[in-house]
Design a protein around this motif. Structure first.
Motif, PDB file in Angstrom:
ATOM      1  N   THR A  44      -0.738  -3.415   3.844  1.00 18.33           N
ATOM      2  CA  THR A  44       0.200  -3.013   4.887  1.00 18.33           C
ATOM      3  C   THR A  44       0.108  -1.513   5.137  1.00 18.33           C
ATOM      4  O   THR A  44       0.073  -1.066   6.283  1.00 18.33           O
ATOM      5  CB  THR A  44       1.641  -3.406   4.497  1.00 18.33           C
ATOM      6  OG1 THR A  44       1.683  -4.807   4.263  1.00 18.33           O
ATOM      7  CG2 THR A  44       2.624  -3.057   5.590  1.00 18.33           C
ATOM      8  N   GLN A  45       0.047  -0.747   4.047  1.00 20.26           N
ATOM      9  CA  GLN A  45      -0.078   0.704   4.187  1.00 20.26           C
ATOM     10  C   GLN A  45      -1.396   1.076   4.859  1.00 20.26           C
ATOM     11  O   GLN A  45      -1.440   1.957   5.710  1.00 20.26           O
ATOM     12  CB  GLN A  45       0.033   1.385   2.823  1.00 20.26           C
ATOM     13  CG  GLN A  45       1.422   1.329   2.224  1.00 20.26           C
ATOM     14  CD  GLN A  45       1.466   1.869   0.805  1.00 20.26           C
ATOM     15  OE1 GLN A  45       0.420   2.108   0.187  1.00 20.26           O
ATOM     16  NE2 GLN A  45       2.668   2.040   0.275  1.00 20.26           N
ATOM     17  N   ALA A  46      -2.470   0.398   4.468  1.00 18.80           N
ATOM     18  CA  ALA A  46      -3.777   0.662   5.075  1.00 18.80           C
ATOM     19  C   ALA A  46      -3.766   0.304   6.556  1.00 18.80           C
ATOM     20  O   ALA A  46      -4.313   1.034   7.385  1.00 18.80           O
ATOM     21  CB  ALA A  46      -4.873  -0.120   4.338  1.00 18.80           C
ATOM     22  N   ALA A  47      -3.132  -0.814   6.901  1.00 16.18           N
ATOM     23  CA  ALA A  47      -3.046  -1.224   8.308  1.00 16.18           C
ATOM     24  C   ALA A  47      -2.213  -0.227   9.113  1.00 16.18           C
ATOM     25  O   ALA A  47      -2.573   0.123  10.247  1.00 16.18           O
ATOM     26  CB  ALA A  47      -2.454  -2.629   8.414  1.00 16.18           C
ATOM     27  N   ASP A  48      -1.115   0.245   8.531  1.00 13.30           N
ATOM     28  CA  ASP A  48      -0.286   1.250   9.210  1.00 13.30           C
ATOM     29  C   ASP A  48      -1.070   2.543   9.427  1.00 13.30           C
ATOM     30  O   ASP A  48      -1.014   3.147  10.503  1.00 13.30           O
ATOM     31  CB  ASP A  48       0.984   1.534   8.415  1.00 13.30           C
ATOM     32  CG  ASP A  48       1.966   0.380   8.448  1.00 13.30           C
ATOM     33  OD1 ASP A  48       1.835  -0.493   9.339  1.00 13.30           O
ATOM     34  OD2 ASP A  48       2.867   0.343   7.579  1.00 13.30           O
TER      35      ASP A  48
END
Length: 131
Positions: A44-48
């Motif tokens: 999720t952090q990488a996608a954000d």
């Protein structure tokens, strides 16, 4: 009765083994779910971060496009503007002389040679008429 006692001991050991396996499996499951949650958080952090990076890149591209569009519509060089202004002034000045000729109602205006126009022979105004 001794067979019941032996069977009871055997079942108690088996019960302990099953509880031990259950405890081990529960711990593995908790570890797996923890790892899965951590991995999901990381994704999720990488996608954000990727979304923010893409948005920034898109803004940069749009800004560059706007700059290029502005360059296209910049004013031409002052010398070009001056030449264009002089050209149109010359056209406006000489238009009354040529108007009747262009409408087919008169001969070539005074001061210009009448010759057959070919690729090699183009008539130009006399030098005296220009002064």
């Amino acid at each position: 009765m001794s067979s019941y006692l032996a069977q009871e001991v055997h079942l108690a050991r088996r019960h302990e083994e099953i509880l031990s396996q259950r405890s081990e499996l529960l711990q593995q499951m908790e570890t797996y779910l923890g790892d899965k949650k951590t991995k999901k958080t990381w994704q999720t952090q990488a996608a954000d971060a990727a979304h923010k990076r893409n948005a920034a890149l898109l803004n940069d591209i749009e800004a560059a496009g706007k700059k290029l569009q502005e360059r296209v519509y910049l004013l031409p060089h002052p010398d070009t503007v001056k030449l264009e202004t002089l050209y149109w002034a010359s056209i406006k000045e000489s238009l009354p002389k040529w108007e009747q000729f262009l409408l087919g109602r008169a001969e070539v205006p005074v001061g210009f040679k009448k010759t057959k126009t070919t690729k090699k022979n183009i008539s130009y105004p006399d030098d005296d008429a220009q002064k």
